[in-house]
Design a protein around this motif. Structure first.
Motif, PDB file in Angstrom:
ATOM      1  N   ASN A   1       0.844  -1.203   0.000  1.00 56.18           N
ATOM      2  CA  ASN A   1       0.000   0.000   0.000  1.00 56.18           C
ATOM      3  C   ASN A   1       0.876   1.249   0.000  1.00 56.18           C
ATOM      4  N   LEU A   2       1.755   1.342  -0.992  1.00 56.37           N
ATOM      5  CA  LEU A   2       2.734   2.421  -1.040  1.00 56.37           C
ATOM      6  C   LEU A   2       2.120   3.822  -0.973  1.00 56.37           C
ATOM      7  N   PRO A   3       1.002   4.087  -1.658  1.00 54.22           N
ATOM      8  CA  PRO A   3       0.460   5.445  -1.615  1.00 54.22           C
ATOM      9  C   PRO A   3       0.022   5.906  -0.219  1.00 54.22           C
ATOM     10  N   THR A   4      -0.191   4.963   0.691  1.00 51.00           N
ATOM     11  CA  THR A   4      -0.646   5.334   2.042  1.00 51.00           C
ATOM     12  C   THR A   4       0.507   5.512   3.023  1.00 51.00           C
ATOM     13  N   LEU A   5       1.746   5.384   2.559  1.00 53.49           N
ATOM     14  CA  LEU A   5       2.894   5.369   3.462  1.00 53.49           C
ATOM     15  C   LEU A   5       3.379   6.749   3.898  1.00 53.49           C
ATOM     16  N   GLY A   6       2.814   7.800   3.341  1.00 50.75           N
ATOM     17  CA  GLY A   6       3.294   9.141   3.655  1.00 50.75           C
ATOM     18  C   GLY A   6       3.444   9.437   5.138  1.00 50.75           C
ATOM     19  N   PRO A   7       2.377   9.284   5.935  1.00 52.05           N
ATOM     20  CA  PRO A   7       2.494   9.583   7.370  1.00 52.05           C
ATOM     21  C   PRO A   7       3.494   8.680   8.095  1.00 52.05           C
ATOM     22  N   LYS A   8       3.593   7.430   7.672  1.00 52.96           N
ATOM     23  CA  LYS A   8       4.533   6.508   8.328  1.00 52.96           C
ATOM     24  C   LYS A   8       5.980   6.910   8.042  1.00 52.96           C
ATOM     25  N   ILE A   9       6.251   7.295   6.809  1.00 47.90           N
ATOM     26  CA  ILE A   9       7.594   7.754   6.464  1.00 47.90           C
ATOM     27  C   ILE A   9       7.945   9.011   7.244  1.00 47.90           C
ATOM     28  N   ASP A  10       6.990   9.937   7.338  1.00 43.87           N
ATOM     29  CA  ASP A  10       7.245  11.192   8.062  1.00 43.87           C
ATOM     30  C   ASP A  10       7.508  10.937   9.540  1.00 43.87           C
ATOM     31  N   ARG A  11       6.744  10.024  10.135  1.00 40.10           N
ATOM     32  CA  ARG A  11       6.951   9.706  11.547  1.00 40.10           C
ATOM     33  C   ARG A  11       8.339   9.109  11.779  1.00 40.10           C
ATOM     34  N   MET A  12       8.763   8.219  10.878  1.00 39.26           N
ATOM     35  CA  MET A  12      10.083   7.627  11.012  1.00 39.26           C
ATOM     36  C   MET A  12      11.174   8.684  10.826  1.00 39.26           C
ATOM     37  N   LEU A  13      11.012   9.556   9.847  1.00 41.44           N
ATOM     38  CA  LEU A  13      12.037  10.557   9.576  1.00 41.44           C
ATOM     39  C   LEU A  13      12.132  11.615  10.666  1.00 41.44           C
ATOM     40  N   SER A  14      11.042  11.889  11.350  1.00 40.89           N
ATOM     41  CA  SER A  14      11.108  12.875  12.434  1.00 40.89           C
ATOM     42  C   SER A  14      12.080  12.418  13.509  1.00 40.89           C
ATOM     43  N   HIS A  15      12.201  11.112  13.676  1.00 42.63           N
ATOM     44  CA  HIS A  15      13.157  10.565  14.631  1.00 42.63           C
ATOM     45  C   HIS A  15      14.561  10.509  14.033  1.00 42.63           C
ATOM     46  N   HIS A  16      14.681   9.936  12.857  1.00 46.04           N
ATOM     47  CA  HIS A  16      16.013   9.706  12.289  1.00 46.04           C
ATOM     48  C   HIS A  16      16.694  10.997  11.848  1.00 46.04           C
ATOM     49  N   ASN A  17      15.949  11.953  11.348  1.00 48.31           N
ATOM     50  CA  ASN A  17      16.595  13.196  10.937  1.00 48.31           C
ATOM     51  C   ASN A  17      17.130  13.984  12.127  1.00 48.31           C
ATOM     52  N   ALA A  18      16.466  13.860  13.279  1.00 44.53           N
ATOM     53  CA  ALA A  18      17.009  14.494  14.484  1.00 44.53           C
ATOM     54  C   ALA A  18      18.357  13.870  14.853  1.00 44.53           C
ATOM     55  N   LEU A  19      18.454  12.550  14.732  1.00 42.45           N
ATOM     56  CA  LEU A  19      19.725  11.870  14.998  1.00 42.45           C
ATOM     57  C   LEU A  19      20.776  12.278  13.974  1.00 42.45           C
ATOM     58  N   ARG A  20      20.379  12.374  12.733  1.00 46.66           N
ATOM     59  CA  ARG A  20      21.330  12.736  11.678  1.00 46.66           C
ATOM     60  C   ARG A  20      21.861  14.150  11.877  1.00 46.66           C
ATOM     61  N   ARG A  21      21.009  15.033  12.325  1.00 45.88           N
ATOM     62  CA  ARG A  21      21.489  16.399  12.620  1.00 45.88           C
ATOM     63  C   ARG A  21      22.537  16.358  13.727  1.00 45.88           C
ATOM     64  N   GLY A  22      22.324  15.493  14.705  1.00 47.98           N
ATOM     65  CA  GLY A  22      23.288  15.366  15.793  1.00 47.98           C
ATOM     66  C   GLY A  22      24.636  14.849  15.317  1.00 47.98           C
TER      67      GLY A  22
END
Length: 430
Positions: free
Chosen positions: A154-175
């Motif tokens: 269900n790839l078209p429905t993955l938007g919110p899930k990707i955003d939730r995951m990136l909110s965590h990982h991008n904070a780590l990447r900034r660190g």
């Protein structure tokens, strides 16, 4: 007949692959229930070597159903590559013979990169991982931000899930001073993986329940070893999942009543890969001899394994934690020719004798082994297939190990070849 759970009883690399393959002749279904593609199994069948890292060992036997359970974290590209590699060796895998749990968590490139960053940061924080993203993927799973295999349908429905995951990982990447990942990059990675793995995806818990009710014999295959269990191992130098036998139920979707016989796999000596305490480690000529004779290099990474004498204290403890009914003792032939063999029968900690592996990281680093010395043997055990083929002193060694670990020896393996196995008690018949 009992369903059988096979678990490593040391720090992994005990030879589970050969034993699972040997047992799978009597099984109808073989299930991998935890870990990722950081754990490797090497099978040698009629002189042909098969190296597996994610697939259950039963895949090399025709007519068996192989299942990757929900307790496994799955790198979809690594899975596709392993399937293709085995096909080149003549092992045919189809969606009818291989099923992957639809609720299994995915390992993505962001997990692999984070794993490598942590391992390469500072000396004091290294765990000794394979840098394949297993730990960060399990973190996302328990943090409820993971993307799972069924989501690929269900790839078209993955938007919110990707955003939730990136909110965590991008904070780590900034660190770490790294650029942030984009939503589009993750979506493209998932899109490219979907057609490779979706044909194998199914609600495997339901399939397993049906097969169990029909009377099929199920073999549950663990990865790593009990001393790497995230709860019961040498924490924090452990893997990121539960590696003990109880996980077979949770990681496959079958209840605990489905577990019959628990077979623990242990070498006739001890090895460990990566960082962490290792009370019986040998850094001398004998340690090098064990490594050379035992070909002690990681199946997945090629890293040399640390080698030492058998630790009966730790083995007895893992036997109780996993409820092990019998031990398959592997690589007995590696000890051939030694004048004497030592076995750790207790620890000394701060001047006191103790009979268990302490949970404290500090205490684990301070314990010292108390050894019992056993006479070695000059004859060869390599290739033995019955007790009569073993030197008398080798039999005495095996029997003494049984006494020290308070658990019967069910099988003895005397070479990597499938047929070089001495059967004492059949786990499927016990």
């Amino acid at each position: 007949m009992a369903n059988v759970v096979v678990v490593g009883a040391q720090w992994g690399d005990e030879g589970k692959g050969k034993i699972v393959d040997w047992l799978s002749e009597k099984a109808d279904v073989v299930v991998r229930f935890q870990g990722g593609h950081n754990a490797g199994h090497t099978l040698v069948i009629d002189g042909v070597t098969y190296k597996l890292s994610l697939l259950p060992s039963g895949v090399v036997r025709p007519g068996k159903l192989s299942i990757i359970g929900n307790g496994v974290v799955v790198d979809p590209h690594a899975l596709a590559d392993e399937i293709a590699r085995l096909k080149e060796q003549g092992v045919e895998l189809t969606p009818e013979t291989l099923k992957v749990a639809d609720n299994a968590t995915l390992i993505l490139s962001v997990h692999r990169e984070l794993d490598a960053l942590r391992e390469g940061s500072t000396e004091g924080t290294r765990i000794g991982t394979t840098k394949r993203g297993i730990g960060p993927a399990y973190e996302d799973k328990v943090g409820r931000r993971a993307i799972r295999l069924r989501d690929l349908a269900n790839l078209p429905t993955l938007g919110p899930k990707i955003d939730r995951m990136l909110s965590h990982h991008n904070a780590l990447r900034r660190g770490f001073g790294l650029p942030e990942l984009t939503h589009e990059a993750i979506y493209e990675e998932l899109s490219s993986a979907a057609p490779k793995v979706l044909p194998y995806v199914e609600a495997t818990w339901e399939l397993l329940d049906e097969r169990a009710r029909a009377g099929d014999r199920i073999l549950f295959e663990g990865a790593q070893g009990a001393l790497l269990d995230v709860d019961h191992g040498t924490y924090p130098f452990v893997t990121s999942s539960n590696t003990t036998a109880g996980q077979a139920a949770t990681g496959s979707g079958l209840g605990p009543r489905a577990i019959g016989y628990v077979l623990g796999i242990a070498k006739a000596y001890t090895t460990r890969v990566g960082e962490g305490p290792f009370p019986t480690e040998l850094t001398d000529e004998i340690g090098r001899r064990l490594g050379e004779r035992g070909h002690e290099f990681g199946t997945v990474t090629g890293r040399p394994r640390r080698c030492g004498w058998l630790d009966a204290v730790a083995l007895r403890q893992t036997g109780r934690i996993s409820g092990i009914d019998g031990i398959a003792l592997t690589k007995l032939d590696v000890l051939d020719g030694l004048d004497e063999i030592k076995v750790c029968v207790a620890y000394e900690l701060d001047g006191q004798t103790i009979n268990r592996l302490p949970a404290s990281q500090g205490a684990q680093s301070r314990i010292r082994p108390v050894y019992e010395t056993i006479e070695g043997w000059k004859g060869a055990t390599a290739g033995a297939r019955s007790w009569a083929d073993l030197p008398a002193q080798a039999v005495k060694y095996v029997r003494r190990v049984e006494e020290l670990i308070d658990c019967p020896i069910a099988l003895v393996s005397t070479s990597p070849e499938r047929a070089d196995t001495i059967l004492v008690a059949d786990p499927f018949e016990d």
